[in-house]
Design an enzyme around this catalytic site. Structure first.
Site, mmCIF file in Angstrom:
data_model
loop_
_atom_site.group_PDB
_atom_site.id
_atom_site.type_symbol
_atom_site.label_atom_id
_atom_site.label_comp_id
_atom_site.label_asym_id
_atom_site.label_seq_id
_atom_site.Cartn_x
_atom_site.Cartn_y
_atom_site.Cartn_z
ATOM 1 N N ASP A 14 0.852 -1.205 0.000
ATOM 2 C CA ASP A 14 0.000 0.000 0.000
ATOM 3 C C ASP A 14 0.885 1.252 0.000
ATOM 4 O O ASP A 14 0.831 2.033 0.926
ATOM 5 C CB ASP A 14 -0.943 -0.009 1.221
ATOM 6 C CG ASP A 14 -0.205 -0.043 2.559
ATOM 7 O OD1 ASP A 14 0.969 -0.491 2.594
ATOM 8 O OD2 ASP A 14 -0.780 0.396 3.570
ATOM 9 N N ASP A 19 6.927 1.118 1.881
ATOM 10 C CA ASP A 19 6.571 0.144 0.835
ATOM 11 C C ASP A 19 7.412 0.392 -0.412
ATOM 12 O O ASP A 19 7.902 -0.544 -1.058
ATOM 13 C CB ASP A 19 5.098 0.270 0.419
ATOM 14 C CG ASP A 19 4.124 0.163 1.570
ATOM 15 O OD1 ASP A 19 4.077 1.095 2.385
ATOM 16 O OD2 ASP A 19 3.417 -0.839 1.645
ATOM 17 N N VAL A 128 2.923 -6.212 2.928
ATOM 18 C CA VAL A 128 3.418 -5.129 3.773
ATOM 19 C C VAL A 128 2.357 -4.034 3.950
ATOM 20 O O VAL A 128 2.681 -2.885 4.228
ATOM 21 C CB VAL A 128 4.755 -4.565 3.225
ATOM 22 C CG1 VAL A 128 5.851 -5.597 3.338
ATOM 23 C CG2 VAL A 128 4.616 -4.079 1.782
ATOM 24 N N HIS A 242 9.882 0.066 7.990
ATOM 25 C CA HIS A 242 9.207 -1.196 8.331
ATOM 26 C C HIS A 242 9.229 -2.231 7.193
ATOM 27 O O HIS A 242 9.710 -3.349 7.359
ATOM 28 C CB HIS A 242 7.727 -0.933 8.641
ATOM 29 C CG HIS A 242 7.446 0.149 9.605
ATOM 30 N ND1 HIS A 242 7.497 -0.035 10.965
ATOM 31 C CD2 HIS A 242 7.083 1.454 9.422
ATOM 32 C CE1 HIS A 242 7.168 1.081 11.586
ATOM 33 N NE2 HIS A 242 6.911 2.008 10.667
ATOM 34 N N ASP A 243 8.621 -1.840 6.069
ATOM 35 C CA ASP A 243 8.320 -2.820 5.022
ATOM 36 C C ASP A 243 9.571 -3.378 4.344
ATOM 37 O O ASP A 243 9.587 -4.543 3.908
ATOM 38 C CB ASP A 243 7.405 -2.185 3.962
ATOM 39 C CG ASP A 243 6.071 -1.760 4.553
ATOM 40 O OD1 ASP A 243 5.778 -2.144 5.698
ATOM 41 O OD2 ASP A 243 5.332 -1.027 3.870
HETATM 42 C C1 BDR Z 1 3.021 -0.094 8.555
HETATM 43 O O1 BDR Z 1 1.935 0.784 8.313
HETATM 44 C C2 BDR Z 1 2.215 1.626 7.225
HETATM 45 O O2 BDR Z 1 2.059 2.945 7.612
HETATM 46 C C3 BDR Z 1 3.619 1.324 6.773
HETATM 47 O O3 BDR Z 1 3.695 1.335 5.351
HETATM 48 C C4 BDR Z 1 3.893 -0.037 7.332
HETATM 49 O O4 BDR Z 1 3.525 -1.057 6.435
HETATM 50 C C5 BDR Z 1 3.700 0.304 9.850
HETATM 51 O O5 BDR Z 1 2.818 0.226 10.925
HETATM 52 CA CA CA Z 2 2.937 -0.594 4.100
#
Ligand code: BDR
Ligand code: CA
Length: 316
Positions: A14, A19, A128, A242-243
């Site tokens: 997303d 991402d 993700v 994160h992703d």
């Molecule tokens: C996740 O939420 C989204 O905002 C980021 O892309 C990540 O996948 C982190 O909590």
């Molecule tokens: Ca994401």
């Protein structure tokens, strides 16, 4: 590593600043074969996340990999987006031209089912964003289950960022997450315990800027915006990517310390809806259903990131 050893993945996403970095990392890595990109509503509405995915493909020089648009709504709940973190477009900050590439006409769920059924059981799914597409595919065609090598998920953790208990991706579609975590397929979970260790600080950004290609410049623009919102909203001194951790795991799992644990998804709680209930001490007596990433080798992780993004100097 020869071509045959590349790990086949489908990124379900997303975009989303992190991402985008996950996609860029996968495209540049000689250890990954990116089979496709599927999109879902999450950080923004699905038309926006799909447009962002196409723009990222364009800047990565990725022409042959299909992008399939997926679910615009969670399975049960009302849609929620994360414009306070990612901006109204879902990927605010960098100015990118309209992409020349378009999404394929096939729905993401049908794309996932078709690719998995046709595979030798060697495709890893890397969701993700919210797990809506993955859960829908599992429900629509259960024959895909034994065909999935592994699902490497960004989501959850032992604390939340959307509520005190819940991380965004799981909260947005907890019913979908429950289906996936109870599916019996091998799962590796990258929750906030891990991804907050992957903080792109100013020092990290300087290293990425030093690469000096078009993609690394774009990554720095993404990180500048993302870092600003993480500072304003959470008081962080950097942006957690994160992703990208999920893709990094597919490239080199030795970067991470993981434990096999039981993870259940809360879909009823008044204060805990969307929580990944991680049985750290084994008190439930249930069999583990997830490999939970808990420790990051920061030095090797950032070196791998910088080395891999450096490949764009030759590619684009
Ligand atoms: C996740 O939420 C989204 O905002 C980021 O892309 C990540 O996948 C982190 O909590
Ligand atoms: Ca994401």
């Amino acid at each position: 590593m020869g071509t045959d050893d590349r790990r086949k993945i489908i990124i379900d996403c997303d975009p989303g600043h992190d991402d985008a970095i996950a996609i860029l990392l996968a495209v540049a890595s000689p250890k990954i074969e990116l089979v496709g990109i599927t999109t879902v509503a999450g950080n923004a509405e699905v038309d926006k996340t799909t447009m962002n995915a196409l723009k990222v493909c364009e800047i990565a020089g990725l022409r042959d990999v299909p992008v399939a648009k997926g679910a615009g709504q969670p399975l049960v709940r009302r849609r929620e987006t994360a414009s306070d973190i990612h901006g109204d477009t879902g990927m605010d900050g960098p100015e990118l031209p309209a992409p020349t590439k378009t999404a394929v006409s096939e729905h993401a769920v049908d794309f996932l089912i078709r690719e998995l059924l046709a595979s030798d059981g060697d495709i890893t799914l890397v969701p993700v964003g919210p797990l809506t597409n993955i859960a829908m595919a599992m429900r629509k065609e259960p024959a895909i289950l034994p065909k999935i090598r592994e699902v490497v998920i960004m989501g959850g953790g032992t604390f939340g960022n959307w509520t005190p208990a819940a991380e965004f991706n799981i909260y947005v579609d907890a019913e979908a997450a429950k289906i996936v975590f109870e599916s019996g397929v091998p799962i590796t979970m990258f929750g906030l315990d891990l991804t907050h260790q992957a903080l792109a600080t100013e020092e990290v950004q300087a290293r990425i800027k030093g690469i000096g290609n078009r993609v690394s410049d774009f990554v720095v623009e993404l990180l500048q915006f993302f870092m600003q919102t993480y500072k304003e909203v959470f008081g962080f001194d950097g942006a957690p990517i994160h992703d990208a951790c999920c893709v990094a795991y597919c490239i080199d799992p030795t970067l991470f310390g993981c434990r096999k644990l039981r993870v259940d998804i809360e879909t009823k709680g008044e204060f805990s809806y969307g929580m990944t209930v991680v049985d750290m001490l084994g008190v439930t007596g249930k069999e583990p259903n997830a490999n939970v990433a808990l420790q990051l080798d920061r030095d090797r992780f950032w070196t791998m990131m910088v080395d891999t993004l450096n490949n764009y100097a030759k590619k684009v």
